[in-house]
Design a protein around this motif. Structure first.
Motif, PDB file in Angstrom:
ATOM      1  N   ARG A  27      51.813  43.933  38.426  1.00  0.00           N
ATOM      2  CA  ARG A  27      52.230  43.169  39.603  1.00  0.00           C
ATOM      3  C   ARG A  27      52.969  41.898  39.223  1.00  0.00           C
ATOM      4  O   ARG A  27      53.681  41.319  40.043  1.00  0.00           O
ATOM      5  CB  ARG A  27      51.020  42.878  40.483  1.00  0.00           C
ATOM      6  CG  ARG A  27      50.525  44.145  41.147  1.00  0.00           C
ATOM      7  CD  ARG A  27      49.112  44.038  41.642  1.00  0.00           C
ATOM      8  NE  ARG A  27      49.011  43.344  42.906  1.00  0.00           N
ATOM      9  CZ  ARG A  27      47.945  43.423  43.706  1.00  0.00           C
ATOM     10  NH1 ARG A  27      46.917  44.191  43.367  1.00  0.00           N
ATOM     11  NH2 ARG A  27      47.901  42.758  44.822  1.00  0.00           N
ATOM     12  N   TRP A  69      45.556  50.660  43.732  1.00  0.00           N
ATOM     13  CA  TRP A  69      46.348  50.850  42.508  1.00  0.00           C
ATOM     14  C   TRP A  69      47.846  50.786  42.780  1.00  0.00           C
ATOM     15  O   TRP A  69      48.307  51.225  43.821  1.00  0.00           O
ATOM     16  CB  TRP A  69      45.978  52.175  41.847  1.00  0.00           C
ATOM     17  CG  TRP A  69      44.520  52.253  41.548  1.00  0.00           C
ATOM     18  CD1 TRP A  69      43.627  53.144  42.060  1.00  0.00           C
ATOM     19  CD2 TRP A  69      43.758  51.394  40.686  1.00  0.00           C
ATOM     20  NE1 TRP A  69      42.366  52.900  41.568  1.00  0.00           N
ATOM     21  CE2 TRP A  69      42.420  51.829  40.733  1.00  0.00           C
ATOM     22  CE3 TRP A  69      44.092  50.299  39.888  1.00  0.00           C
ATOM     23  CZ2 TRP A  69      41.410  51.198  40.007  1.00  0.00           C
ATOM     24  CZ3 TRP A  69      43.087  49.672  39.163  1.00  0.00           C
ATOM     25  CH2 TRP A  69      41.766  50.132  39.220  1.00  0.00           C
ATOM     26  N   TRP A  70      48.552  50.241  41.812  1.00  0.00           N
ATOM     27  CA  TRP A  70      49.979  50.002  41.934  1.00  0.00           C
ATOM     28  C   TRP A  70      50.692  50.561  40.714  1.00  0.00           C
ATOM     29  O   TRP A  70      50.082  50.820  39.684  1.00  0.00           O
ATOM     30  CB  TRP A  70      50.250  48.484  42.051  1.00  0.00           C
ATOM     31  CG  TRP A  70      49.609  47.887  43.261  1.00  0.00           C
ATOM     32  CD1 TRP A  70      48.257  47.764  43.489  1.00  0.00           C
ATOM     33  CD2 TRP A  70      50.243  47.378  44.435  1.00  0.00           C
ATOM     34  NE1 TRP A  70      48.039  47.203  44.722  1.00  0.00           N
ATOM     35  CE2 TRP A  70      49.246  46.947  45.324  1.00  0.00           C
ATOM     36  CE3 TRP A  70      51.586  47.237  44.802  1.00  0.00           C
ATOM     37  CZ2 TRP A  70      49.535  46.393  46.563  1.00  0.00           C
ATOM     38  CZ3 TRP A  70      51.876  46.671  46.029  1.00  0.00           C
ATOM     39  CH2 TRP A  70      50.854  46.265  46.905  1.00  0.00           C
ATOM     40  N   ARG A  71      51.992  50.740  40.856  1.00  0.00           N
ATOM     41  CA  ARG A  71      52.803  51.192  39.731  1.00  0.00           C
ATOM     42  C   ARG A  71      54.150  50.494  39.770  1.00  0.00           C
ATOM     43  O   ARG A  71      54.530  49.916  40.786  1.00  0.00           O
ATOM     44  CB  ARG A  71      52.989  52.706  39.765  1.00  0.00           C
ATOM     45  CG  ARG A  71      53.759  53.199  40.971  1.00  0.00           C
ATOM     46  CD  ARG A  71      53.833  54.723  40.989  1.00  0.00           C
ATOM     47  NE  ARG A  71      54.396  55.197  42.254  1.00  0.00           N
ATOM     48  CZ  ARG A  71      54.006  56.294  42.886  1.00  0.00           C
ATOM     49  NH1 ARG A  71      53.043  57.039  42.374  1.00  0.00           N
ATOM     50  NH2 ARG A  71      54.565  56.666  44.012  1.00  0.00           N
ATOM     51  N   ASP A  89      50.687  52.857  44.206  1.00  0.00           N
ATOM     52  CA  ASP A  89      50.594  54.127  43.468  1.00  0.00           C
ATOM     53  C   ASP A  89      49.849  55.131  44.338  1.00  0.00           C
ATOM     54  O   ASP A  89      48.628  55.189  44.341  1.00  0.00           O
ATOM     55  CB  ASP A  89      49.850  53.895  42.147  1.00  0.00           C
ATOM     56  CG  ASP A  89      49.753  55.176  41.321  1.00  0.00           C
ATOM     57  OD1 ASP A  89      50.197  56.243  41.803  1.00  0.00           O
ATOM     58  OD2 ASP A  89      49.224  55.103  40.194  1.00  0.00           O
ATOM     59  N   ARG A 147      46.705  46.696  35.950  1.00  0.00           N
ATOM     60  CA  ARG A 147      47.350  46.678  37.264  1.00  0.00           C
ATOM     61  C   ARG A 147      47.907  45.288  37.574  1.00  0.00           C
ATOM     62  O   ARG A 147      49.045  45.145  38.048  1.00  0.00           O
ATOM     63  CB  ARG A 147      46.350  47.063  38.344  1.00  0.00           C
ATOM     64  CG  ARG A 147      46.963  47.011  39.739  1.00  0.00           C
ATOM     65  CD  ARG A 147      45.924  46.823  40.805  1.00  0.00           C
ATOM     66  NE  ARG A 147      45.315  45.499  40.751  1.00  0.00           N
ATOM     67  CZ  ARG A 147      44.376  45.082  41.576  1.00  0.00           C
ATOM     68  NH1 ARG A 147      43.914  45.887  42.505  1.00  0.00           N
ATOM     69  NH2 ARG A 147      43.876  43.870  41.462  1.00  0.00           N
ATOM     70  N   ASN A 148      47.123  44.279  37.287  1.00  0.00           N
ATOM     71  CA  ASN A 148      47.568  42.919  37.568  1.00  0.00           C
ATOM     72  C   ASN A 148      48.807  42.559  36.760  1.00  0.00           C
ATOM     73  O   ASN A 148      49.704  41.881  37.260  1.00  0.00           O
ATOM     74  CB  ASN A 148      46.439  41.926  37.294  1.00  0.00           C
ATOM     75  CG  ASN A 148      45.295  42.088  38.281  1.00  0.00           C
ATOM     76  OD1 ASN A 148      45.461  42.705  39.340  1.00  0.00           O
ATOM     77  ND2 ASN A 148      44.136  41.561  37.935  1.00  0.00           N
ATOM     78  N   TYR A 191      42.028  47.277  36.244  1.00  0.00           N
ATOM     79  CA  TYR A 191      42.468  46.148  37.056  1.00  0.00           C
ATOM     80  C   TYR A 191      43.357  45.174  36.293  1.00  0.00           C
ATOM     81  O   TYR A 191      44.326  44.645  36.821  1.00  0.00           O
ATOM     82  CB  TYR A 191      41.258  45.414  37.635  1.00  0.00           C
ATOM     83  CG  TYR A 191      40.565  46.188  38.721  1.00  0.00           C
ATOM     84  CD1 TYR A 191      41.137  46.314  39.982  1.00  0.00           C
ATOM     85  CD2 TYR A 191      39.350  46.822  38.486  1.00  0.00           C
ATOM     86  CE1 TYR A 191      40.513  47.042  40.983  1.00  0.00           C
ATOM     87  CE2 TYR A 191      38.716  47.552  39.483  1.00  0.00           C
ATOM     88  CZ  TYR A 191      39.304  47.657  40.735  1.00  0.00           C
ATOM     89  OH  TYR A 191      38.704  48.381  41.719  1.00  0.00           O
ATOM     90  N   ALA A 229      56.470  46.303  41.333  1.00  0.00           N
ATOM     91  CA  ALA A 229      55.228  47.004  41.680  1.00  0.00           C
ATOM     92  C   ALA A 229      55.193  47.438  43.144  1.00  0.00           C
ATOM     93  O   ALA A 229      55.591  46.685  44.042  1.00  0.00           O
ATOM     94  CB  ALA A 229      54.044  46.107  41.369  1.00  0.00           C
ATOM     95  N   ARG A 238      44.589  52.828  35.955  1.00  0.00           N
ATOM     96  CA  ARG A 238      43.353  52.667  36.730  1.00  0.00           C
ATOM     97  C   ARG A 238      42.455  51.615  36.089  1.00  0.00           C
ATOM     98  O   ARG A 238      41.255  51.810  35.895  1.00  0.00           O
ATOM     99  CB  ARG A 238      42.615  54.025  36.829  1.00  0.00           C
ATOM    100  CG  ARG A 238      43.395  55.105  37.566  1.00  0.00           C
ATOM    101  CD  ARG A 238      43.543  54.793  39.042  1.00  0.00           C
ATOM    102  NE  ARG A 238      44.333  55.805  39.759  1.00  0.00           N
ATOM    103  CZ  ARG A 238      45.641  55.696  39.988  1.00  0.00           C
ATOM    104  NH1 ARG A 238      46.315  54.645  39.561  1.00  0.00           N
ATOM    105  NH2 ARG A 238      46.282  56.633  40.656  1.00  0.00           N
TER     106      ARG A 238
END
Length: 152
Positions: free
Chosen positions: A41, A96-98, A74, A37-38, A34, A71, A32
């Motif tokens: 990706r 949000w991504w995973r 999430d 997260r980036n 940024y 990615a 959580r």
DNA sequence: GCCAACGTTGGC
DNA sequence: GCCAACGTTGGC
């Protein structure tokens, strides 16, 4: 192929937990931040990742993972029962991504943060710098090799 | 358990 | 857009 480091609190998810998963893979959910997260990706299949145990008795690098799925959203952020719930992340506009990670190797011993701090070649590695809280970091080829050399 | 460092939030 | 307040991270 790029190189990374990902932190996890072993009380929440450890490298032993990853080894014991039926497929030895795991969705890396709950990021959580940024910047982290980036980085996720940017990750590509089969990138290599140091698994780092944080906030525990012996903080340090415990092994290696690889990226087994690029990615994707999430959706724990949309689950109000999840500890990672974020009402501002919606299905229409996910925040949000995973990625999915896979087990590669567990080291014979922990490469501790303490010893990493003593390696002059790693002085500019974000992990050893003061106040670093980022849970996902890029690692250079040279840093990666310097760290692995600790085992020999 | 403490606390420094840092990211995020929200009032203005 | 500033910045104080607040929450979280994570080493020790």
């Amino acid at each position: 192929m790029r190189l990374w480091l990902m932190k996890s609190e072993p009380d929440v998810f450890s490298i032993d937990d990853l080894m014991q998963r039926p497929t030895q893979t795991e969705p890396w959910e709950g990021v959580r931040n940024y910047q982290a997260r980036n980085f996720m990706r940017e990750m590509q299949l089969d990138d290599r990742v140091f698994f780092y145990h944080s906030n525990c008795k012996e903080a340090g690098i415990v092994g290696v993972m690889n990226i087994v799925k690029n990615a994707y959203v999430d959706d724990s952020a949309q689950d109000s029962n999840s500890p990672y719930y974020d009402p501002k992340s919606t299905i229409e506009n996910p925040r949000w991504w995973r990625v999915d990670v896979g087990f590669v190797e567990k080291f014979s011993r922990v490469i501790t943060l303490r010893e990493l701090k003593e390696i002059s070649a790693l002085a500019d590695f974000q992990l050893v710098q003061r106040g670093n809280r980022l849970s996902i970091l890029p690692v250079t080829q040279m840093q990666w090799e310097n760290i692995l050399n600790q085992l020999t």
